[in-house]
Design a protein around this motif. Structure first.
Motif, PDB file in Angstrom:
ATOM      1  N   GLY A   1       6.270 -16.523   3.083  1.00  0.00           N
ATOM      2  CA  GLY A   1       6.564 -16.762   1.680  1.00  0.00           C
ATOM      3  C   GLY A   1       6.448 -15.526   0.818  1.00  0.00           C
ATOM      4  O   GLY A   1       6.060 -14.443   1.260  1.00  0.00           O
ATOM      5  N   SER A   2       6.785 -15.719  -0.453  1.00  0.00           N
ATOM      6  CA  SER A   2       6.795 -14.626  -1.415  1.00  0.00           C
ATOM      7  C   SER A   2       5.885 -14.923  -2.601  1.00  0.00           C
ATOM      8  O   SER A   2       4.772 -14.409  -2.673  1.00  0.00           O
ATOM      9  N   PHE A   3       6.328 -15.771  -3.526  1.00  0.00           N
ATOM     10  CA  PHE A   3       5.566 -16.016  -4.749  1.00  0.00           C
ATOM     11  C   PHE A   3       4.271 -16.768  -4.456  1.00  0.00           C
ATOM     12  O   PHE A   3       4.275 -17.805  -3.795  1.00  0.00           O
ATOM     13  N   ASN A   4       3.172 -16.204  -4.955  1.00  0.00           N
ATOM     14  CA  ASN A   4       1.861 -16.830  -4.808  1.00  0.00           C
ATOM     15  C   ASN A   4       0.977 -16.274  -5.917  1.00  0.00           C
ATOM     16  O   ASN A   4       0.665 -15.084  -5.917  1.00  0.00           O
ATOM     17  N   CYS A   5       0.591 -17.111  -6.848  1.00  0.00           N
ATOM     18  CA  CYS A   5      -0.196 -16.670  -7.997  1.00  0.00           C
ATOM     19  C   CYS A   5      -1.640 -16.430  -7.562  1.00  0.00           C
ATOM     20  O   CYS A   5      -2.497 -17.303  -7.657  1.00  0.00           O
ATOM     21  N   ARG A   6      -1.901 -15.210  -7.089  1.00  0.00           N
ATOM     22  CA  ARG A   6      -3.240 -14.886  -6.589  1.00  0.00           C
ATOM     23  C   ARG A   6      -3.511 -13.393  -6.760  1.00  0.00           C
ATOM     24  O   ARG A   6      -2.605 -12.589  -6.973  1.00  0.00           O
ATOM     25  N   ARG A   7      -4.784 -13.065  -6.629  1.00  0.00           N
ATOM     26  CA  ARG A   7      -5.207 -11.672  -6.663  1.00  0.00           C
ATOM     27  C   ARG A   7      -5.213 -11.095  -5.248  1.00  0.00           C
ATOM     28  O   ARG A   7      -5.184 -11.846  -4.262  1.00  0.00           O
ATOM     29  N   ILE A   8      -5.267  -9.767  -5.161  1.00  0.00           N
ATOM     30  CA  ILE A   8      -5.436  -9.120  -3.870  1.00  0.00           C
ATOM     31  C   ILE A   8      -6.810  -9.497  -3.327  1.00  0.00           C
ATOM     32  O   ILE A   8      -7.803  -9.470  -4.060  1.00  0.00           O
ATOM     33  N   ALA A   9      -6.876  -9.860  -2.068  1.00  0.00           N
ATOM     34  CA  ALA A   9      -8.139 -10.277  -1.468  1.00  0.00           C
ATOM     35  C   ALA A   9      -9.205  -9.212  -1.655  1.00  0.00           C
ATOM     36  O   ALA A   9      -8.992  -8.039  -1.347  1.00  0.00           O
TER      37      ALA A   9
END
Length: 239
Positions: free
Chosen positions: A145-153
């Motif tokens: 996938g592409s879009f994912n509303c998250r921060r870099i781990a």
């Protein structure tokens, strides 16, 4: 008339003329090698292709026009907005057109500059590598996938996934059914290792960021490809 004094000037003018003719020839025969020529998604990859692709982030209409000129079947995606995440330049890659490889799962929606880079990467790097190493055409590309509303781990910074400017590639399927996956095949047979490393290195030429299992354990099962803003300045990160 002081002829000796004219010699240096004549030499400089001659060198300038040779340089002009050389540049004009390069512009006609190999525009991908020059920084000021327009980008074409159908041209071979040149030293400035990655920068030109990243710069499409500032010109969504031009990006969509380039996809159309290259024969890519796509549908503009409605803008996605939110407090921290979203994008206004998304496109959904459709089946058919010159981007013949199927995406699994489908449909795939990404920011337009990512779609443009994926097209170039598949056309110039992945398809030829599949034929060279396995003797089989590429059938599909598997992704997470592409879009994912998250921060870099492990970071307070937002991921490029938060604006659909990234995609995670998990594996590849060849005609006939053979699968080559990042997880398991990165250290697989010699041809699997060579194929995956070749297309990883090729991704570095068209994406601002390319992360593979060589980067860290979090990328053991996929390639992370993105068009971060650093690519607009001619920089990239490849590991």
């Amino acid at each position: 008339m002081h002829v000796p004094r004219l010699v240096p000037l004549i030499i400089v003018m001659a060198l300038a003329l040779v340089a002009f003719i050389t540049i004009r020839d390069q512009q006609r025969r190999h525009p991908e090698r020059l920084p000021w020529t327009p980008l074409s998604l159908l041209a071979p990859i040149g030293p400035f292709t990655g920068t030109k692709l990243a710069q499409l982030a500032d010109d969504a209409p031009q990006c969509r026009q380039l996809l159309a000129q290259a024969g890519v079947a796509f549908t503009p995606f409605p803008p996605v907005s939110g407090p921290q995440c979203g994008y206004a330049d998304g496109v959904t890659l459709d089946t058919g057109g010159s981007l013949a490889t199927r995406w699994q799962p489908a449909p795939l929606t990404v920011a337009c500059p990512v779609a443009a880079a994926l097209f170039v990467w598949e056309r110039e790097i992945v398809r030829p590598a599949a034929l060279r190493h396995f003797g089989k055409p590429l059938d599909r590309i598997e992704h997470f996938g592409s879009f994912n509303c998250r921060r870099i781990a492990g970071s307070a910074n937002w991921s490029e996934h938060a604006t659909a400017d990234a995609i995670d590639i998990a594996g590849f399927r060849l005609e006939g059914g053979r699968r080559v996956r990042v997880l398991g095949d990165w250290n697989g047979t010699p041809e699997e290792q060579a194929f995956l490393r070749e297309i990883r290195d090729g991704a570095c030429e068209v994406f601002a960021t390319t992360l593979s299992p060589d980067y860290n354990a979090a990328h053991a099962d996929h390639f992370h490809l993105d068009q971060a803003a650093r690519g607009m300045r001619g920089g990239s990160f490849c590991r």
